[in-house]
Enzyme design. Structure first.
Site, PDB file in Angstrom:
ATOM      1  N   LYS A  22      44.132  39.368  46.068  1.00  0.00           N
ATOM      2  CA  LYS A  22      44.616  39.665  44.703  1.00  0.00           C
ATOM      3  C   LYS A  22      43.652  40.619  44.009  1.00  0.00           C
ATOM      4  O   LYS A  22      44.043  41.635  43.441  1.00  0.00           O
ATOM      5  CB  LYS A  22      44.749  38.401  43.873  1.00  0.00           C
ATOM      6  CG  LYS A  22      44.914  38.675  42.374  1.00  0.00           C
ATOM      7  CD  LYS A  22      44.806  37.472  41.513  1.00  0.00           C
ATOM      8  CE  LYS A  22      43.478  36.946  41.219  1.00  0.00           C
ATOM      9  NZ  LYS A  22      42.801  37.373  39.988  1.00  0.00           N
ATOM     10  N   ASN A  23      42.358  40.308  44.072  1.00  0.00           N
ATOM     11  CA  ASN A  23      41.367  41.076  43.305  1.00  0.00           C
ATOM     12  C   ASN A  23      41.091  42.454  43.885  1.00  0.00           C
ATOM     13  O   ASN A  23      40.453  43.276  43.243  1.00  0.00           O
ATOM     14  CB  ASN A  23      40.077  40.264  43.179  1.00  0.00           C
ATOM     15  CG  ASN A  23      40.263  39.128  42.201  1.00  0.00           C
ATOM     16  OD1 ASN A  23      41.281  39.055  41.515  1.00  0.00           O
ATOM     17  ND2 ASN A  23      39.303  38.233  42.153  1.00  0.00           N
ATOM     18  N   ARG A 104      44.159  40.454  32.417  1.00  0.00           N
ATOM     19  CA  ARG A 104      43.045  41.294  31.961  1.00  0.00           C
ATOM     20  C   ARG A 104      42.837  42.498  32.856  1.00  0.00           C
ATOM     21  O   ARG A 104      42.343  43.541  32.439  1.00  0.00           O
ATOM     22  CB  ARG A 104      41.747  40.494  32.004  1.00  0.00           C
ATOM     23  CG  ARG A 104      41.746  39.197  31.250  1.00  0.00           C
ATOM     24  CD  ARG A 104      40.404  38.566  31.411  1.00  0.00           C
ATOM     25  NE  ARG A 104      39.396  39.491  30.971  1.00  0.00           N
ATOM     26  CZ  ARG A 104      39.084  39.655  29.683  1.00  0.00           C
ATOM     27  NH1 ARG A 104      39.710  38.960  28.783  1.00  0.00           N
ATOM     28  NH2 ARG A 104      38.180  40.510  29.303  1.00  0.00           N
ATOM     29  N   CYS A 128      39.315  34.622  26.948  1.00  0.00           N
ATOM     30  CA  CYS A 128      39.601  34.141  28.301  1.00  0.00           C
ATOM     31  C   CYS A 128      38.998  32.752  28.467  1.00  0.00           C
ATOM     32  O   CYS A 128      37.901  32.494  27.972  1.00  0.00           O
ATOM     33  CB  CYS A 128      38.999  35.093  29.323  1.00  0.00           C
ATOM     34  SG  CYS A 128      39.248  34.567  31.017  1.00  0.00           S
ATOM     35  N   ILE A 345      27.304  34.001  36.231  1.00  0.00           N
ATOM     36  CA  ILE A 345      28.182  35.143  35.919  1.00  0.00           C
ATOM     37  C   ILE A 345      28.981  34.869  34.639  1.00  0.00           C
ATOM     38  O   ILE A 345      29.024  35.686  33.731  1.00  0.00           O
ATOM     39  CB  ILE A 345      29.133  35.435  37.092  1.00  0.00           C
ATOM     40  CG1 ILE A 345      28.358  35.562  38.412  1.00  0.00           C
ATOM     41  CG2 ILE A 345      29.963  36.696  36.819  1.00  0.00           C
ATOM     42  CD1 ILE A 345      27.392  36.724  38.491  1.00  0.00           C
TER      43      ILE A 345
END
Ligand code: EPZ
Length: 437
Positions: A22-23, A104, A128, A345
Site C-alpha cells: 500500500k505504502n 493523508r 490523525c 516516530i
C-alpha cells in the site's frame, strides 16, 4: 459499518499470499501524473486508500483502468490485475478536502503537480489518530526547488513562478525533528526528477518504498542514484514517459502475518514477500523465540510456546518500523515477563493500549514508552479500532484470546489490509465480518 467477530484459540496453519505494498503504491500512483503515455502498475492492492488515490487522480485528469487478474503469475500474488494510468487532461491541479481528509497520502500529488503543471492546490491534511503529522518538510523541500507557497482556506497553494515556471535543482537537507520523512522524500524526489539541473537530497528516508518509487521514475526516464541511502542524487530531465512497474511486496502486511503465526503458536508459509525489508522485525521476533526461515522465496514462520520479553524502539528504516509497533505489542502481552516498547516516530501512537488492556493485557504507558507485563491469557471483549495498525493489533489479540472478540470500526483495517479475513480464515482463523451494532 462493519465489525469483526473473532472466536479465539485456533492455531494458524497454511499458506498466505502477501499483497503488493500500500505504502509503495500510493506515491507511485501519484508519480504517474508526470508521465506522458500510459503507465501500467502491477501488484497494486485493492484497498479503500487505493480507491481514494485513483479517485483523486481521475479528478486530476487521469484515465485509470484495472485489468482482470492474471490467471497465474510467478512474480506476484494473483489477487489483482495491473492498473493502467494515462494523463489526458492537465487543466486541473486541485486535491480537494473531501478526498484528502480520507487519505493523508494525497499530499503525494503536490510534488508531481508542481513539477509537471507548475501549480498545485492541496488541502492541508488534518488531525490523525496516530499523532502530529505536519507536512512542513514537504513544503520546505519544494520551496528549495523554487516553488512559492501560501495557505488559503485550509489549502496549500503552490506555484512555480520563477525560472520560466520550471523547478530548479539544488542541494538540500530534508531531515526533521523525528528524523527523515518518507513521503516528504518521495514528494521532493519526484519534483526534482523534472527540475532543471541537479538535486542532492541529504537526510533522505531510506525506506524500501522510496527506492521503489525511484525505480519507477528511472524506468520513466529519470536520472536518480543513491535511493535507499540518506543521500539521493537526481539529475533533472525534461520529460518522463509511461512504463510498466511492479510494486514491492507489503512488508508491513508480511510483518503482521509473521506475528499472527507467533501469537497463535502457528505455522505459516508467506509467499511473495521480501525478508530483506524486515531485518529489524526478524531480529526482534527471533529474540522473542519465533523461528523464521526463508526457502525459495517463501518465508516459514513458527514459534515456540514460550515467548521471551524484549525491549524495542521504533526507528526510521532499517530500524524497527513504527507500523509494526502495535502488532508486536499484542504479541508481547503474552510474553513470559516484562517488555518495553518505545515509539520514536509517532510518540503518541498508543491508542491500541487501552483496547488491549480491555482484553486483559497489562500495559502501562509512560510518555512515548509502554511497559508490558506479560499475562497467561487474553480474554475476548468488545473493542474499537482507532487506526489502521491498531486494528491489526486487535485482530491479532482476538485470534488468541479466550472466547469471542468483537472489533468495531474495521473500516480502518480495510484501508491497508487486502482480503484480511479471507486470508486469515484460509489458515484456520474463526473470524467473520458482521454489521456493527
Ligand atoms: C509514511 O508516512 C507511511 N505512510 C506511514 O504508514 C508510516 O508510519 C511513516 O511513513 C513512517 O514510517 C505512507 O507511506 C502512506 P513520515 P509519512 O513523513 O511519510 C514527522 C501506515 O500505517 N514529519 O516519514 O507521512 C512526522 O510527524 C502509515 O501505513 C514532520 O515533522 O511519515 C513523523 O513524526 C501510518 N514534518 C516523522 O516525521 C513533515 O513534513 C516521520 O513521518 C513530515 C513528517
Amino acid at each position: 459499518m462493519d465489525s469483526f467477530l473473532i472466536h479465539g484459540g485456533n492455531r494458524l496453519k497454511g499458506k498466505v499470499e502477501i499483497s503488493g505494498s500500500k505504502n509503495s503504491s500510493l506515491p507511485i500512483l501519484a508519480a504517474c501524473l508526470m508521465a506522458e503515455g500510459t503507465t501500467t502498475i502491477k501488484g497494486v492492492p485493492r484497498l479503500s486508500d487505493i480507491d481514494s488515490m485513483t479517485k483523486l487522480l481521475v479528478e486530476l485528469g487521469c484515465n485509470t483502468h484495472r485489468h482482470d487478474p492474471l490467471l497465474t503469475d510467478e512474480e506476484g500474488p494473483v489477487l489483482n490485475g495491473p492498473l493502467d494510468l494515462t494523463v489526458t487532461d492537465e487543466s486541473k491541479s486541485e486535491a480537494r478536502y473531501d478526498i484528502v481528509k480520507t487519505m493523508r497520502a494525497s499530499i503525494c500529488v503536490l510534488g508531481p503537480l508542481l513539477a509537471k503543471r507548475g501549480r498545485a492546490v492541496v488541502s492541508i491534511p488534518g488531525g490523525c489518530a496516530i499523532g502530529d503529522r505536519p507536512v512542513d518538510l514537504h513544503v520546505r523541500g519544494l520551496q528549495k526547488l523554487g516553488a512559492d507557497f501560501h495557505y488559503e482556506n485550509g489549502n496549500i497553494v503552490g506555484r512555480v513562478k520563477g525560472n520560466g515556471g520550471r523547478l530548479k535543482g539544488c542541494r538540500m537537507y530534508l531531515g526533521g525533528p523525528q528524523g527523515p520523512t518518507v513521503l516528504g522524500t518521495i514528494n521532493v524526489m519526484c519534483a526534482a526528477a523534472m527540475a532543471e539541473g541537479d538535486t542532492v537530497l541529504v537526510g533522505a528516508a531510506c525506506e524500501p518504498e522510496v527506492g521503489d518509487c525511484a525505480e519507477l521514475l528511472i524506468k520513466m526516464g529519470a536520472h536518480i542514484s543513491g535511493h535507499g541511502t540518506p543521500e539521493i542524487r537526481i539529475e533533472g530531465v525534461d520529460k518522463l514517459k509511461g512504463t510498466e512497474h511492479r510494486v514491492i511486496p507489503d512488508r508491513i502486511e508480511c510483518g503482521t502475518f509473521m506475528i499472527a503465526a507467533a501469537i497463535t503458536n502457528g505455522e505459516l508459509e508467506l509467499k511473495h514477500c521480501n525478508l530483506d525489508h524486515l531485518v529489524a522485525v526478524v531480529d526482534r521476533l527471533e529474540e522473542i523465540g519465533v523461528h523464521i526461515e526463508r526457502k525459495d522465496g517463501t518465508i516459514f514462520v513458527n514459534s515456540a510456546r514460550r515467548l521471551n520479553p524484549v525491549e524495542m524502539t521504533t526507528q526510521p528504516y532499517p530500524g524497527f518500523p513504527t507500523d509494526v509497533q502495535a502488532q508486536l505489542m499484542a504479541l508481547l502481552c503474552l510474553a513470559d515477563g516484562m517488555s518495553v516498547v518505545t515509539e520514536r516516530i509517532f510518540p503518541d501512537r498508543f491508542l491500541h493500549v487501552g483496547e488491549l488492556n480491555r482484553m486483559g493485557a497489562r500495559i502501562r504507558k509512560d510518555g512515548s514508552t509502554a511497559i508490558i507485563q506479560g499475562v497467561k491469557e487474553l480474554q475476548g471483549a468488545a473493542v474499537m479500532a482507532s487506526d489502521l495498525r491498531a486494528s491489526a493489533a486487535l485482530v491479532l489479540a482476538g485470534l488468541v484470546a479466550k472466547g469471542t472478540t468483537r472489533i468495531d470500526r474495521i473500516y480502518h483495517m480495510d484501508r491497508g489490509y487486502e482480503k484480511i479475513e479471507q486470508k486469515l480464515r484460509a489458515v484456520g482463523a474463526d473470524m467473520e465480518r458482521v454489521k456493527e451494532g
